[in-house]
Design a protein around this motif. Structure first.
Motif, short mmCIF file in Angstrom:
data_model
loop_
_atom_site.label_atom_id
_atom_site.label_comp_id
_atom_site.label_asym_id
_atom_site.label_seq_id
_atom_site.Cartn_x
_atom_site.Cartn_y
_atom_site.Cartn_z
N ARG A 17 0.83 -1.21 0.00
CA ARG A 17 0.00 0.00 0.00
C ARG A 17 0.86 1.25 0.00
NH1 ARG A 17 -4.64 -1.49 -2.18
NH2 ARG A 17 -5.75 -3.10 -1.00
N LEU A 18 1.99 1.22 0.71
CA LEU A 18 2.91 2.36 0.68
C LEU A 18 3.40 2.58 -0.75
CD1 LEU A 18 4.68 4.51 2.05
CD2 LEU A 18 6.37 2.71 2.48
N ARG A 19 3.82 1.50 -1.40
CA ARG A 19 4.29 1.58 -2.78
C ARG A 19 3.17 2.07 -3.69
NH1 ARG A 19 5.54 -3.48 -3.48
NH2 ARG A 19 7.69 -3.33 -2.73
N GLN A 20 1.94 1.66 -3.42
CA GLN A 20 0.81 2.06 -4.26
C GLN A 20 0.60 3.57 -4.23
OE1 GLN A 20 -2.83 0.00 -3.31
NE2 GLN A 20 -4.08 1.23 -4.71
N LEU A 39 -6.23 9.48 -6.60
CA LEU A 39 -5.96 10.31 -5.44
C LEU A 39 -6.96 10.07 -4.32
CD1 LEU A 39 -4.88 13.67 -7.13
CD2 LEU A 39 -3.44 12.00 -5.94
N ALA A 40 -8.20 9.75 -4.68
CA ALA A 40 -9.20 9.41 -3.65
C ALA A 40 -8.76 8.16 -2.90
CB ALA A 40 -10.57 9.20 -4.29
N ILE A 41 -8.23 7.19 -3.63
CA ILE A 41 -7.72 5.96 -3.00
C ILE A 41 -6.52 6.28 -2.14
CG2 ILE A 41 -6.64 3.73 -3.46
CD1 ILE A 41 -8.42 3.56 -5.97
N CYS A 61 -3.79 6.49 3.03
CA CYS A 61 -3.00 7.24 4.02
C CYS A 61 -3.73 7.32 5.36
CB CYS A 61 -2.71 8.65 3.50
SG CYS A 61 -1.54 8.70 2.12
N LYS A 62 -5.02 7.56 5.30
CA LYS A 62 -5.81 7.62 6.53
C LYS A 62 -5.81 6.27 7.22
CE LYS A 62 -10.37 8.95 8.27
NZ LYS A 62 -11.72 9.46 7.90
N ILE A 119 -2.80 13.17 3.53
CA ILE A 119 -2.15 13.63 2.30
C ILE A 119 -2.62 15.04 2.02
CG2 ILE A 119 -3.96 12.64 0.82
CD1 ILE A 119 -1.74 12.04 -1.24
N ARG A 120 -1.74 15.86 1.48
CA ARG A 120 -2.05 17.26 1.20
C ARG A 120 -1.33 17.68 -0.08
NH1 ARG A 120 0.58 15.76 5.39
NH2 ARG A 120 2.69 16.49 5.85
#
Length: 445
Positions: A192-195, A270-272, A277-278, A284-285
């Motif tokens: 998930r980090l890589r994603q 970006l929604a994913i 991240c949450k 994310i910002r």
């Protein structure tokens, strides 16, 4: 005079007694009225209490039914996602696998170009499928995070290097800056980090025509349980108007329709990323100016990891030549195309593969002949991969084979289910030949 006074006293006593009788009767009347009122109040209160208890019981029943419906709906969504994942990924496995095999044959330059287009289009379609399935899993509450130790710098560098060919084709500089205090090992969900990083790098390269794309990573915070990793992806691309930044993390949203027409995309990436991240304890910002580039920064919490032997996908060599001639592999899949593709890949790796059309056939073949490795499809009629594995593990064999699950279900829990059933490893469809080679190399030793 005495008689007169006596009579007056008697008269006074009689009047007093009469007043007392009247007062007593009034008191008795009031007491009766108050008692009746209290009785009626008690009856009303009892009735109200009973009605309230009935309402509470009814509401409780309704809430229990609502919770049951919600749970059933969640289960249905999960089952639907699993089914859709299987039904979409299974043909994709055949398309991409056969394209890989075709690319290894003798082709003209024109034919190789056609194959390259098929593979690129298939990869693009797979990214789209993964985005839709990921978003659906998150919305259905089915997002699952793995927790394992990994080398942080290796993951960051490998993710960046995967994007270097595309950046170089566009003439872009691809740079990396790493905090020297980054821990060697961390614990968390590396996939998930890589994603998230992959999505941001892909967007940065896509929307940048000149200049550079930079990946920066640093430790923003740490405690006894882990570290807060902060990653920044900075580009010199087209930028985003400040008035439209609020749309970026909305599902199925693009900055404007012209962006979609020119660059493509579903608006899900970006929604994913925001939801991932949450889920990993961060956020994310973005900061950007129209025509002057964009900077995305996200942070996630990662646990303290432990050193372990790791390899980067794609860096494993071929199956040991000494092991190839004697390695016996059984391919179990109810889909004819996937069986044919897997056997062809094995053949390219110098390994002869036998086939079984379902779980029952697999158990019979394993009982009749020794196999070193069984490539087991998970979802099959009559007897699925889990049932077949359990049946094989119960056989009195002199040599139990290594069983590798082949599944098109895109859930982390599938891996756990495979391992609990007695399987040794897990390979998600569609898979590449180098991933198959890596697993075979690991189990051929």
């Amino acid at each position: 005079m005495p008689d007169t006074e006596l009579n007056e006293d008697v008269a006074r006593l009689e009047r007093a007694l009469a007043r007392e009788r009247v007062a007593r009767k009034e008191a008795e009347r009031l007491l009766e009225e108050r008692s009746l009122a209290l009785y009626e109040s008690n009856r009303s209160l009892l009735k109200l209490t009973q009605e309230l208890e009935q309402q509470v019981a009814q509401r409780t029943t309704e809430m229990q039914k609502a919770v049951a419906r919600a749970e059933a709906s969640t289960r249905s969504k999960g089952e639907f996602l699993a089914m859709m994942s299987h039904e979409i990924r299974t043909p994709m496995n055949g398309i991409l696998g056969m394209a890989q095999l075709l690319d290894l044959t003798e082709l003209t330059a024109e034919q190789r170009g056609f194959v390259g287009t098929i593979r690129a289009s298939g990869d693009a379609l797979l990214v789209l499928i993964n985005d839709i399935l990921d978003f659906s899993k998150i919305e259905a509450g089915k997002l699952e995070l793995e927790d394992s130790s990994f080398q942080l710098e290796m993951v960051l560098r490998h993710t960046l290097e995967l994007h270097r060919p595309l950046a170089e084709r566009k003439g872009l500089r691809l740079e990396m800056r790493l905090d020297p205090d980054l821990p060697a090992h961390v614990s968390g969900d590396r996939t998930r980090l890589r994603q998230v990083i992959t999505n941001l790098l892909s967007n940065a390269i896509k929307f940048t025509e000149h200049g550079s794309v930079e990946l920066e990573a640093r430790i923003a915070d740490q405690n006894t349980e882990g570290v807060r990793l902060e990653v920044t992806v900075r580009d010199s691309g087209i930028g985003i108007p400040s008035s439209r930044l609020d749309r970026l993390f909305q599902a199925f949203s693009q900055v404007d329709t012209s962006t979609t027409r020119k660059y493509g995309g579903t608006g899900l990436g970006l929604a994913i990323c925001e939801k991932l991240c949450k889920a990993m304890g961060g956020s994310i910002r973005v900061t950007s100016m129209d025509g002057r580039g964009t900077t995305f920064t996200f942070d996630v919490w990662l646990g303290h990891g432990q050193a372990a032997a790791e390899t980067v996908p794609g860096e494993l060599g071929p199956v040991s030549s000494a092991a190839r001639p004697s390695l016996r592999v059984l391919v179990v899949d109810d889909d004819h195309i996937n069986r044919t593709m897997a056997v062809a890949m094995l053949d390219k790796l110098g390994i002869r593969g036998d086939v079984a059309k379902d779980g029952v056939d697999a158990v019979e073949k394993v009982a009749a002949q020794d196999y070193d490795i069984v490539l087991m499809d998970m979802q099959m009629p009559d007897m699925d991969g889990v049932e077949a594995t359990q049946a094989i593990r119960s056989l009195p064999l002199p040599h139990q084979p290594h069983i590798i699950a082949l599944t098109a279900n895109a859930f982390a829990s599938d891996r756990e289910r495979c391992l609990q059933a007695g399987m040794n490893d897990f390979l998600a469809k569609p898979f590449r030949m180098d991933a198959l080679r890596a697993l075979l190399a690991a189990f051929a030793c």
